[in-house]
Design an enzyme around this catalytic site. Structure first.
Site, short mmCIF file in Angstrom:
data_model
loop_
_atom_site.label_atom_id
_atom_site.label_comp_id
_atom_site.label_asym_id
_atom_site.label_seq_id
_atom_site.Cartn_x
_atom_site.Cartn_y
_atom_site.Cartn_z
N CYS A 58 7.99 0.16 -66.15
CA CYS A 58 7.97 -0.03 -64.61
C CYS A 58 7.33 1.48 -64.09
O CYS A 58 8.28 2.58 -64.46
CB CYS A 58 8.97 -0.32 -63.90
N CYS B 84 9.67 3.08 -61.25
CA CYS B 84 10.86 3.26 -61.94
C CYS B 84 10.72 4.77 -62.67
O CYS B 84 11.64 5.52 -62.45
CB CYS B 84 11.39 2.28 -62.81
#
Length: 158
Positions: free
Chosen positions: A79, A82
């Site tokens: 991600c 993230c």
């Protein structure tokens, strides 16, 4: 009351999902986690969550077990947002050392915890005050936004 009911339903669905899974692969035992030093982001698994945060297998009523407010960062290695927030969480862990605890949970490895918090999109941050219900913060933000949430919600400074 609505939050408690929603949380209870979420826990029930999570337990049902994983209890009814046929042929689920057993995860090999992972090595014991080393004790994190103050000011570090702590990698969390289900056992640690049950021991240090909340035992959802024994109770449906939220009761935080920690001795400091906490943030749980639900993330995945793949991600992009993230990866952008990870250094911010690391900085915040140092900045608020001794005042709050920051955990991170890999949703690909800890699917039950991801389901518990309905992590349909990541990053997802769970802000856990000492008293009261946890609050979810979806998506990436800048450091100042997280600092404001920590000050206003976790540390109750206005």
């Amino acid at each position: 009351m609505k939050k408690v009911l929603t949380f209870a339903i979420l826990i029930f669905a999570s337990v049902l999902t994983f209890a009814c899974k046929d042929g689920a692969k057993a995860q090999p035992n992972e090595p014991e986690q080393k004790e994190a030093k103050s000011g570090e982001v702590i990698v969390m698994n289900k056992d640690m969550f049950i021991k240090d945060v909340f035992d959802y297998e024994k109770s449906q009523d939220w009761k935080y077990k920690g001795d400091k407010p906490a943030i749980i960062d639900l993330y995945a290695d793949w991600c992009g947002p993230c990866r952008m927030t990870a250094p911010i969480m690391k900085d915040l862990a140092k900045e608020y050392a001794g005042k709050i605890v920051i955990y991170k949970v890999n949703v690909d490895k800890e699917r039950e915890l991801a389901t518990l918090f309905n992590a349909s999109s990541i990053p997802l941050f769970v802000f856990i005050p000492m008293e009261g219900e946890p609050q979810l913060f979806r998506g990436a933000a800048d450091k100042a936004t997280y600092q404001k949430a920590i000050e206003d919600f976790l540390l109750k400074k206005k």
